[in-house]
Design an enzyme around this catalytic site. Structure first.
Site, mmCIF file in Angstrom:
data_model
loop_
_atom_site.group_PDB
_atom_site.id
_atom_site.type_symbol
_atom_site.label_atom_id
_atom_site.label_comp_id
_atom_site.label_asym_id
_atom_site.label_seq_id
_atom_site.Cartn_x
_atom_site.Cartn_y
_atom_site.Cartn_z
ATOM 1 C CG ASP A 56 -1.862 1.175 1.292
ATOM 2 O OD1 ASP A 56 -1.780 2.062 0.413
ATOM 3 O OD2 ASP A 56 -2.685 1.216 2.222
ATOM 4 C CE1 TYR A 148 -4.984 12.206 -11.498
ATOM 5 C CE2 TYR A 148 -5.428 13.803 -13.235
ATOM 6 C CZ TYR A 148 -4.899 12.590 -12.828
ATOM 7 O OH TYR A 148 -4.283 11.767 -13.739
ATOM 8 C CE LYS A 152 -1.407 11.558 -11.470
ATOM 9 N NZ LYS A 152 -0.558 10.347 -11.316
ATOM 10 C CB THR A 183 -6.950 2.405 -17.920
ATOM 11 O OG1 THR A 183 -7.300 3.654 -17.315
ATOM 12 C CG2 THR A 183 -5.664 2.559 -18.725
#
Length: 250
Positions: A56, A148, A152, A183
């Site tokens: 993890d 997000y 990044k 994906t």
């Protein structure tokens, strides 16, 4: 078999981009450790040269112990691919600390821990590659996903800082920045967009496809080919770069 004798680690390696990179590295001769939280998923794609490791990336002890164990089993890590990540949009005014911290704990903290622990053995060797999987959102703002986007951008900053630290040494640090890739994350995002906007599934998918200038989703193998290039014989001068795989996004 240009990577014969090399040991690679790919976090989030059981599915999607991570699995494509793991397979490409293994086909080029590397022994590849793939990590994730779901051992059954990892075991389902394991081969003689792709080895599952339950780990993890949000848990420091799990990363420290897991990487130490795979180094003991297969030797120093010379290719480190911090790929594990969460991709989810949420408006800033609807973002609580739990959402923020969960995103950062995976996308940034997890990469930091993976790289730090991998470098302990990599720097005992005469060659190494760190290839982080960032996003086109690491280079520009992604509408509806400020958390997000921040995670990044920060990942690219980490990579560039390390490239500066190790400049002149036989280790390079680069980031891959794909746009929307075909994906299961796209599938999950379709559901999320439908819930937030009321769009149907086709419209939600078209919204993501439309971000890619060439009008289609990127194949995971297109990302893995870029990773292979960064492990190639003539890649040593590629360092500190954020490489777009985004269908012509500028």
């Amino acid at each position: 078999m240009m990577l014969q004798g090399k040991h690679a680690i790919v976090t989030g390696g059981g599915t999607g981009i991570g699995l494509a990179i793991a397979r490409a590295l293994a086909e080029s001769g590397a022994e590849v450790t793939i990590t994730g939280r779901r051992l059954d998923t990892l075991q389902s794609v394991a081969t003689d040269h792709i080895h599952p490791l339950q780990m993890d990336v949000q848990d420091e002890a799990s990363v420290v112990d897991g990487i130490a164990a795979t180094v003991a089993a297969r030797g120093p890590i010379q290719i480190c691919v911090p790929n594990a990540g969460i991709a989810e949009g949420r408006a800033l005014m609807k973002t609580d600390m739990a959402f923020w911290r969960n995103m950062m704990a995976t996308n940034l903290d997890g990469a930091f821990l993976t790289i730090r622990e991998s470098l302990k053995s990599m720097t005992t060797t005469d060659w190494g590659r760190v290839i982080a999987v960032s996003s086109i959102a690491g280079l520009k703002g992604l509408k509806g996903a400020p958390t997000y986007t921040a995670s990044k951008h920060a990942l690219i900053g980490l990579i560039r800082g390390l490239a500066a630290d190790y400049a002149g040494k036989p280790y390079t640090f680069n980031a891959l920045c794909p746009a929307y890739v075909d994906t299961n994350i796209v599938t999950q995002n379709i559901d999320s967009i439908m819930k937030r906007t009321g769009m149907d599934a086709d419209a939600a998918r078209d919204l993501m496809v439309g971000v890619n200038p060439h009008g289609r989703l990127i194949r995971p193998e297109e990302v893995s080919e870029a990773a292979l290039f960064l492990c190639g014989e003539n890649s040593g001068s590629m360092n500190g770069q954020a490489i777009q795989i985004a269908g012509g996004d500028m």
